[in-house]
Design an enzyme around this catalytic site. Sequence first.
Site, PDB file in Angstrom:
ATOM      1  N   LYS A 103       0.830  -1.199   0.000  1.00 52.74           N
ATOM      2  CA  LYS A 103       0.000   0.000   0.000  1.00 52.74           C
ATOM      3  C   LYS A 103       0.864   1.248   0.000  1.00 52.74           C
ATOM      4  O   LYS A 103       1.801   1.353   0.807  1.00 52.74           O
ATOM      5  CB  LYS A 103      -0.893   0.019   1.249  1.00 52.74           C
ATOM      6  CG  LYS A 103      -1.886  -1.133   1.327  1.00 52.74           C
ATOM      7  CD  LYS A 103      -3.001  -0.965   0.317  1.00 52.74           C
ATOM      8  CE  LYS A 103      -4.079  -2.019   0.509  1.00 52.74           C
ATOM      9  NZ  LYS A 103      -5.109  -1.940  -0.536  1.00 52.74           N
ATOM     10  N   LYS A 124     -13.371  -6.955  -7.506  1.00 50.50           N
ATOM     11  CA  LYS A 124     -13.671  -7.520  -6.193  1.00 50.50           C
ATOM     12  C   LYS A 124     -15.070  -8.110  -6.271  1.00 50.50           C
ATOM     13  O   LYS A 124     -16.065  -7.400  -6.084  1.00 50.50           O
ATOM     14  CB  LYS A 124     -13.599  -6.435  -5.113  1.00 50.50           C
ATOM     15  CG  LYS A 124     -12.193  -5.913  -4.862  1.00 50.50           C
ATOM     16  CD  LYS A 124     -12.178  -4.858  -3.790  1.00 50.50           C
ATOM     17  CE  LYS A 124     -10.794  -4.645  -3.203  1.00 50.50           C
ATOM     18  NZ  LYS A 124      -9.721  -4.442  -4.176  1.00 50.50           N
TER      19      LYS A 124
HETATM   20  O1  LIG Z   1      -6.196  -7.159  -3.814  1.00 48.72           O
HETATM   21  C1  LIG Z   1      -5.445  -7.666  -2.983  1.00 48.72           C
HETATM   22  O2  LIG Z   1      -4.366  -8.140  -3.305  1.00 48.72           O
HETATM   23  C2  LIG Z   1      -5.820  -7.731  -1.530  1.00 48.72           C
HETATM   24  C3  LIG Z   1      -7.083  -7.047  -1.158  1.00 48.72           C
HETATM   25  C4  LIG Z   1      -6.996  -5.561  -1.047  1.00 48.72           C
HETATM   26  O3  LIG Z   1      -5.954  -4.988  -1.257  1.00 48.72           O
HETATM   27  C5  LIG Z   1      -8.172  -4.835  -0.592  1.00 48.72           C
HETATM   28  C6  LIG Z   1      -9.019  -5.466   0.312  1.00 48.72           C
HETATM   29  C7  LIG Z   1     -10.129  -4.832   0.824  1.00 48.72           C
HETATM   30  C8  LIG Z   1     -10.403  -3.542   0.432  1.00 48.72           C
HETATM   31  C9  LIG Z   1      -9.592  -2.893  -0.488  1.00 48.72           C
HETATM   32  C10 LIG Z   1      -8.488  -3.530  -1.023  1.00 48.72           C
HETATM   33  C11 LIG Z   1      -7.736  -2.839  -2.112  1.00 48.72           C
HETATM   34  O4  LIG Z   1      -7.330  -3.458  -3.092  1.00 48.72           O
HETATM   35  O5  LIG Z   1      -7.632  -1.634  -2.075  1.00 48.72           O
HETATM   36 MG   LIG Z   2      -6.888  -1.589  -4.333  1.00 45.90          MG
END
Ligand SMILES: O=C(O)CCC(=O)c1ccccc1C(=O)O
Ligand SMILES: [Mg+2]
Length: 352
Positions: free
Chosen positions: A168, A280
Amino acid sequence: MTNFKFRPYRRRFVRTVSTSHGKWDIRDGIILCFTDESGRVGWGEIAPISWFGSETIEQALDFCRQLPAQITEETIFSIPDELPACQFGFESAWEEVGRWGDGEMGRWGDGEMGRWGDEFLPSAQCPMPNAQCPMPNAQLSALLPAGKAALNQWESLWQQGYRTFKWKIGVDVVANELKIFESLIHTLPAGCKLRLDANGGLSYEEANLWLWTCDNFKANGKQAPEIEFIEQPLPVEQFQGMLELSMCYGTAIALDESIATLTQLTACYQQGWRQIFVIKPGIIGSPSRLRKFCQENKIDAVFSSVFESAIGRVAALKLAAELSLNNRAVGFGIDHFFEQEDTWLLSLWKNL
Ligand SMILES: O=C(O)CCC(=O)c1ccccc1C(=O)O
Ligand SMILES: [Mg+2]
């Protein structure tokens, strides 16, 4: 017609999930259980993320509460687009019921329908996610903690077989993160890939700086790690900015928050997005409409977790297996954010 029951749950992460949206410590969700006339069972999960663009857990609960104990296919397929996580949960539970032939009870019941709480509890052991959907860690992307904690975490994940990592950014100031990034890319071994996820937290200038840094790293002949993409560099409102950036750099951009729901996904595609799409399934909406969209448009999709339990994950990974075109690692390497899952599921069943 199917019998319908739902139970809310709450799960605390063992480590805080930090993104540019802030800190996240608790996953609230709802487990759905359908039983048809012949006793076939299907499970589903509603795991909203309101700060990401889905309904809130309260809206999802209100929706469940106003439903009768018996629901029809029509109810399931007319859930409004304002409740995308509900669309996913209900439709995937419905599909699961339909998957079993007459006389079969499905993967949870083992032929003998147990009781959940006082009403029904799967008598067979808890669903065991790894046994249900064996997937080598090499096909998963592991989520690293934000900040310099990433430098201490990647190695144990590497030892568990993960080869793609997501880190992140946009959580701390850019100068600090660039320094950590330098260390990270110089320690990650050959043969691994790195994704940077800004969660919409960068300014246009900062996004340029990150993309330029990634392009440079590659131009300098560094082969490890491969920077796979930068995810959602700018806020959702700045779609045109991201479209421009996607044409200016060699490093790819993936949209995530911008395409949280099918409505948004369709709009971004129509406005010309052709790079990477982070899907997602848990919050995108109807699985059948997602299938149709992906099959018609052949998008470059990366599937990603919403920190759902094994129930939602099985349904999400099924879609990923059907709809992934480019073999990109799926973003479901998040088990290290939870206590051991079978323990959690067991206590969920017991405490209902
Ligand atoms: O996508 C991944 O590798 C993990 C999951 C993840 O980062 C995520 C999980 C929950 C909410 C937001 C996010 C995101 O991608 O920002
Ligand atoms: Mg993301």
